[in-house]
Every structure is written in structure tokens, then in C-alpha cells.
Design an enzyme around this catalytic site. Structure first.
Site, short mmCIF file in Angstrom:
data_model
loop_
_atom_site.label_atom_id
_atom_site.label_comp_id
_atom_site.label_asym_id
_atom_site.label_seq_id
_atom_site.Cartn_x
_atom_site.Cartn_y
_atom_site.Cartn_z
N ARG A 1 1.88 3.89 -4.02
CA ARG A 1 1.93 3.01 -5.06
C ARG A 1 3.27 2.55 -5.58
O ARG A 1 3.45 1.44 -6.03
CB ARG A 1 0.91 3.29 -6.13
N LYS B 1 -5.13 -12.19 1.95
CA LYS B 1 -5.31 -12.27 3.59
C LYS B 1 -6.32 -13.07 4.07
O LYS B 1 -7.46 -12.44 3.97
CB LYS B 1 -5.53 -10.86 4.25
N ASP C 1 -8.88 -9.60 0.06
CA ASP C 1 -9.05 -9.23 1.35
C ASP C 1 -10.24 -9.76 1.87
O ASP C 1 -10.40 -10.91 2.00
CB ASP C 1 -9.12 -7.75 1.45
N ASP D 1 -1.97 1.09 -2.71
CA ASP D 1 -2.17 2.34 -1.88
C ASP D 1 -2.48 2.52 -0.41
O ASP D 1 -3.25 1.68 -0.02
CB ASP D 1 -3.05 3.17 -2.76
#
Ligand code: IMP
Ligand code: MG
Length: 185
Positions: free
Chosen positions: A174, A140, A112, A168
Site C-alpha cells: 500500500r 477497470k 473493478d 494492496d
């Protein structure tokens, strides 16, 4: 005072089906099996989010003919409670296997901002591994704040909060075999 229950926002779409994930993980496994043929390999999964990815990826590598590799896990916690990166990742579990002189492939569920992964790669870089490469299921790119190398990538996704397949939302979700999107809070 009663403990407040945090109700997560609704799931809005399926981003990746079980079949799409399986097909892509199989392709990654085939590529990795080829690239590491005859090489001493340690696959390092990053807890907790990568546990399902590692389970499937290692079986795919095995099915494509490379069976002689070790598997270990490192723990890192970057989010605590919530969906915003703390930018101060914490190591919660270290490796058991000595990776010196071996080829390391780090398997991560998601990159991320890049902070967690960067911290981890920095820690691994002093372990005298013969090489350190990375296999990431989801990235991302729009969210990246620090550059990190990704050698094998499953899917590039847009800036949405996703869960399932090991990922999660506040420790829940999950076990979903699909990867779904949760609406932003
Ligand atoms: P980074 O330090 O911001 O790159 O954080 C990466 C870690 O945050 C990943 O390894 C995931 O565990 C978690 N993470 C980032 N985005 C998501 C998401 O959309 N869903 C679930 N976990 C996420
Ligand atoms: Mg993670």
C-alpha cells in the site's frame, strides 16, 4: 505443519508515476472545489484502499479554495485474501457523521466488478443525503459486472492487477507512492 508463505508474483511495470497521480488528483480537487462551492460537503473515503487518495484529494480540494468540508470513512471488504472479488462485500466500518441534508462525495480507490461500490451506494442512499456523488481514482471498465455511477474519475486502466498508492496485494504494497502492475497469478 509450517504455515505456507504466499509469495506474490513479480511487479512487471509502473503504470502511473507519483507525478502523474499528483497532477490528476490536483485536477480532480480543482473540479470538486468548484462544483461544491458554498455547499455543505462530506467526503466519505472507502477503507482501506482509499486512505492515501483521500489524504491527497482533500488537500487538493483545500488548496483550490474549498476548506469547509467534513471527512469520514466507511469500511468494506470484498476480496478477503486473494485477487478475485467475492461478489459479497461486507461492511466493516460505518460512518460516524450524520450525512442527512448534506452533499456526500464518496472517494474510492478502484472500481473493478462494481459489486463493492454498488453495495455501498445502496447503503448510503437511505441516509437522506442531499446528493451522493462519486470520485474514483481507478476504474477497470472491462471488468465491470454491475453498472455504477462515476462522477469524477482519475484514470481508466486495463484489466491488470495493480498495487501501490493505498492499493494492496494481500494487504501488502500500500505504501508504494507509484501504482505498479503485478503479473497475474
Ligand atoms: P469490486 O467489488 O470488484 O469493484 O472491488 C473493488 C475493490 O477491490 C476495490 O475497491 C479495491 O479495493 C479492490 N481491487 C480491485 N482491483 C484491484 C487491483 O487491481 N488491485 C488492488 N485492489 C483491487
Ligand atoms: Mg476499495
Amino acid at each position: 505443519m509450517p504455515v505456507e508463505t504466499l509469495v506474490p508474483p513479480p511487479i512487471t511495470e509502473t503504470l502511473l508515476t507519483r507525478e502523474q497521480i499528483t497532477d490528476r488528483v490536483d485536477e480532480l480537487g480543482q473540479q470538486i472545489a468548484q462544483d461544491y462551492e458554498g455547499k455543505e460537503l462530506v467526503i466519505v473515503g472507502i477503507l482501506t484502499g482509499s486512505y492515501i487518495f483521500v489524504a491527497d484529494l482533500t488537500r487538493a480540494i483545500n488548496e483550490h479554495g474549498k476548506t469547509d468540508f467534513e471527512v469520514d470513512f466507511m469500511g468494506i471488504s470484498s476480496y478477503g485474501f486473494g485477487t478475485e472479488s467475492s461478489r459479497q462485500p461486507r461492511i466493516t466500518k460505518d460512518l460516524e457523521i450524520d450525512v442527512s441534508g448534506k452533499h456526500v462525495l464518496v472517494a474510492e480507490d478502484m472500481v473493478d466488478t462494481g459489486y463493492s461500490f454498488k453495495t455501498l451506494l445502496k447503503m448510503l442512499s437511505v441516509r437522506s443525503a442531499k446528493s451522493v456523488k462519486t470520485c474514483v481514482l481507478l476504474s477497470k471498465p472491462d471488468r465491470r459486472e454491475v453498472e455504477v455511477p462515476i462522477d469524477y474519475l482519475g484514470f481508466e486502466i486495463s484489466d491488470k492487477w495493480v498495487e501501490g498508492y493505498g492499493l494492496d496485494t494481500n494487504q501488502m504494497g500500500r505504501g508504494n507512492p507509484k501504482i505498479v502492475v503485478r503479473e497475474a497469478t
